[in-house]
Design a protein around this motif. Structure first.
Motif, PDB file in Angstrom:
ATOM      1  N   PHE A 198       0.864  -1.186   0.000  1.00 32.76           N
ATOM      2  CA  PHE A 198       0.000   0.000   0.000  1.00 32.76           C
ATOM      3  C   PHE A 198       0.895   1.228   0.000  1.00 32.76           C
ATOM      4  O   PHE A 198       2.000   1.200   0.566  1.00 32.76           O
ATOM      5  N   GLY A 248      -3.603   3.273   4.371  1.00 26.20           N
ATOM      6  CA  GLY A 248      -3.223   1.864   4.182  1.00 26.20           C
ATOM      7  C   GLY A 248      -1.787   1.542   4.596  1.00 26.20           C
ATOM      8  O   GLY A 248      -1.555   0.620   5.384  1.00 26.20           O
ATOM      9  N   ALA A 259     -13.111  -3.114  -3.142  1.00 23.96           N
ATOM     10  CA  ALA A 259     -14.045  -4.232  -3.192  1.00 23.96           C
ATOM     11  C   ALA A 259     -13.473  -5.381  -4.005  1.00 23.96           C
ATOM     12  O   ALA A 259     -12.740  -5.167  -4.973  1.00 23.96           O
TER      13      ALA A 259
HETATM   14  O1  DLL Z   1      -9.130   2.176   1.955  1.00 22.61           O
HETATM   15  C1  DLL Z   1      -8.661   2.062   4.307  1.00 22.61           C
HETATM   16  C2  DLL Z   1      -8.046   0.731   4.118  1.00 22.61           C
HETATM   17  C3  DLL Z   1      -6.717   0.640   3.796  1.00 22.61           C
HETATM   18  C4  DLL Z   1      -8.789  -0.432   4.318  1.00 22.61           C
HETATM   19  C5  DLL Z   1      -6.112  -0.591   3.659  1.00 22.61           C
HETATM   20  C6  DLL Z   1      -8.192  -1.683   4.213  1.00 22.61           C
HETATM   21  C7  DLL Z   1      -6.847  -1.750   3.894  1.00 22.61           C
HETATM   22  P1  DLL Z   1     -10.271   4.922   2.187  1.00 22.61           P
HETATM   23  O2  DLL Z   1      -9.234   5.248   1.183  1.00 22.61           O
HETATM   24  O3  DLL Z   1     -10.883   6.034   2.965  1.00 22.61           O
HETATM   25  O4  DLL Z   1      -9.684   3.958   3.281  1.00 22.61           O
HETATM   26  O5  DLL Z   1     -11.385   4.097   1.457  1.00 22.61           O
HETATM   27  C8  DLL Z   1     -12.460   3.546   2.183  1.00 22.61           C
HETATM   28  O6  DLL Z   1     -12.688   1.752   0.565  1.00 22.61           O
HETATM   29  O7  DLL Z   1     -15.540   2.950   2.355  1.00 22.61           O
HETATM   30  C9  DLL Z   1     -14.872   1.000   1.029  1.00 22.61           C
HETATM   31  O8  DLL Z   1     -15.730   1.512   0.035  1.00 22.61           O
HETATM   32  C10 DLL Z   1     -13.530   0.634   0.396  1.00 22.61           C
HETATM   33  N1  DLL Z   1     -12.954  -0.537   1.057  1.00 22.61           N
HETATM   34  C11 DLL Z   1     -11.969  -0.581   1.972  1.00 22.61           C
HETATM   35  N2  DLL Z   1     -11.723  -1.874   2.309  1.00 22.61           N
HETATM   36  C12 DLL Z   1     -12.591  -2.642   1.605  1.00 22.61           C
HETATM   37  C13 DLL Z   1     -12.866  -4.032   1.509  1.00 22.61           C
HETATM   38  C14 DLL Z   1      -9.173   2.703   3.050  1.00 22.61           C
HETATM   39  N3  DLL Z   1     -12.173  -4.942   2.192  1.00 22.61           N
HETATM   40  C15 DLL Z   1     -13.398   2.795   1.259  1.00 22.61           C
HETATM   41  N4  DLL Z   1     -13.849  -4.425   0.680  1.00 22.61           N
HETATM   42  C16 DLL Z   1     -14.480   2.094   2.013  1.00 22.61           C
HETATM   43  C17 DLL Z   1     -14.578  -3.537  -0.021  1.00 22.61           C
HETATM   44  C18 DLL Z   1     -13.381  -1.778   0.815  1.00 22.61           C
HETATM   45  N5  DLL Z   1     -14.361  -2.230   0.011  1.00 22.61           N
END
Ligand code: DLL
Length: 435
Positions: free
Chosen positions: A132, A139, A211
């Motif tokens: 990440f 991340g 997703a």
């Molecule tokens: O993506 C945080 C993160 C980082 C989660 C690393 C897991 C690992 P944002 O950039 O704010 O934060 O995006 C959040 O990404 O509302 C979902 O729509 C989507 N998302 C995150 N994890 C998943 C998942 C990070 N496992 C947005 N499955 C969230 C589906 C996910 N969608």
């Protein structure tokens, strides 16, 4: 299990703890964040009106607009002096969403991540490569400190430079890869292409931030030959670490002592029951820097409170089937990109990379799926090609109830990203996206 005491409490113990923390955080937000005070005062709500967990339903939702309007630090509940880290969402439009963390928040965050890693099967013996991005995105640093807390070895390679990523995976004997599913797939394809895959010690992929479908996980498991799990989180409530899958792969265990989840039907303004799909709201139960009450995540999922075979008793959220804002309405039919991905991944002759193009021609919505074939030789045989297009179209029709144009393209011809993938291009002038 990283935190057996917290992860195996009885449901009654979890509820008691959540209620105590909820009462505290509601009072804390009311006292320290003007927006919450204004929202409560506008409807005559006082923190002391929250006497049971169900009373949370009296609290108004928090939305992305609330966060934008208070950009950058308006929702912080402590003086800036106590904030020791800032993160922000990548946000494609407008101002980003900002999160502020106190020292205690960072420590709790690392605990949540250590639990998630342990759920995925990682231990202090693992060498974990974090692909990440390191930076404002939650991340990279989020996973990083959780890995250190677990006691595993972190390889903070960050995103990009795929050849180098693979070289390090091999030379350092990396046993676990942390990446988005789409980037994990890209790395796998490259590793296979170059033959490096046979020299790796990888034993798991730990994915999140975007997703992915069960079919995508099956494809990843096939190509890497190792166990995939996913985890979930969002910047607004602190980043990754909200929940993660265990080796039973039956939903993501929510760190319920830190996050209170609800599933709602927004149109009916109704909290749904266990098992029903709807938009998830999250309340941070233990955030000092930026407490958030009933945040509308826009992510669609369902909850399961039954104990898991792994021994954990924390609620599990189903894989996100879509976001309320990525649902496409095509000729009146609701379509989620995940439905299309499910079909593509289930056709063995197709590759793993695709894009969806939505347009409006002569007032009529059109949807086209461009997908790479698994083997380029297929493209030279017209009859085979036609059969494959037909087969894919028929499967798509049965799943999304629409005629989807299918275009097969050369392997590796669709651009690959290193972070979150963008699969859908909607060229329509009028967006009938549901709020
Ligand atoms: O993506 C945080 C993160 C980082 C989660 C690393 C897991 C690992 P944002 O950039 O704010 O934060 O995006 C959040 O990404 O509302 C979902 O729509 C989507 N998302 C995150 N994890 C998943 C998942 C990070 N496992 C947005 N499955 C969230 C589906 C996910 N969608």
């Amino acid at each position: 299990m990283y935190d057996p005491k917290a992860e195996t409490m009885s449901r009654a113990e979890i509820a008691d703890l959540q209620l105590a923390k909820l009462k505290h955080i509601v009072n804390y937000a009311y006292e320290n964040v003007k927006m919450y005070r204004d929202k409560f005062d506008a409807i005559g709500l006082k923190p002391e009106h929250i006497k049971t967990l169900k009373d949370i339903e009296k609290i108004p939702y928090t939305t992305k607009d609330d966060l934008r309007e208070n950009y950058p630090f308006g929702l912080f509940a402590v003086p800036m002096k106590k904030i020791i880290r800032l993160h922000a969402s990548s946000g494609t439009t407008g101002k980003p969403i900002v999160g502020g963390y106190t020292r205690r928040d960072l420590d709790n965050w690392a605990t949540c991540i250590a639990r998630v890693l342990s759920m995925a099967g990682a231990t202090d013996e693992d060498i974990i490569q974090v692909s990440f991005g390191y930076g404002l995105f939650t991340g990279g640093f989020g996973l990083h400190y959780g890995i250190e807390k677990l006691g595993a070895t972190v390889v903070p390679v960050s995103s990009g430079n795929t050849d180098r990523q693979l070289m390090l995976m091999k030379d350092f004997g990396v046993t676990a890869l942390v990446a988005t599913p789409s980037y994990a797939m890209y790395l796998a394809e490259k590793a296979k292409q170059t033959g490096i895959i046979d020299d790796l010690k990888l034993r798991m992929t730990i994915m999140g931030a975007e997703a992915s479908t069960k079919e995508m996980h099956d494809a990843l498991r096939n190509i890497w030959g190792v166990f995939p799990t996913e985890n979930y989180g969002l910047t607004e409530v602190g980043g990754p670490g909200v929940s993660g899958e265990c080796r039973e792969k039956c939903g993501m265990h929510i760190n319920e002592d830190f996050f209170y989840p609800e599933i709602v039907n927004i149109e009916q303004n109704k909290v749904l029951s266990e098992g029903e799909y709807g938009e998830m709201l999250l309340t941070t139960l233990d955030k000092e820097g930026m407490p958030i009450l009933r945040y509308r995540t826009k992510d669609i999922t369902a909850l399961d409170y039954s104990p898991c075979k792994c021994g954990r008793t924390t609620a599990r959220m189903a894989r996100i089937i879509g976001r309320t804002d990525d649902m496409m309405i095509i000729r009146g039919v609701n379509v989620f990109p995940s439905q299309i991905e499910g079909v593509i991944m289930s056709v063995p002759e197709l590759g793993n990379n695709y894009e969806i193009i939505v347009d409006r021609v002569n007032y009529m919505d059109t949807i086209e799926v461009r997908v790479e074939v698994g083997d380029g030789a297929l493209l030279t045989n017209y009859a085979n090609l036609e059969n494959l297009v037909e087969k894919t179209r028929a499967k798509l029709k049965s799943v999304v109830q629409l005629d989807v144009k299918v275009k097969l393209v050369e392997p590796f011809s669709i651009k690959r990203g290193e972070g979150k993938v963008k699969r859908v291009t909607d060229k329509r002038k009028i967006f009938d996206i549901k709020e």
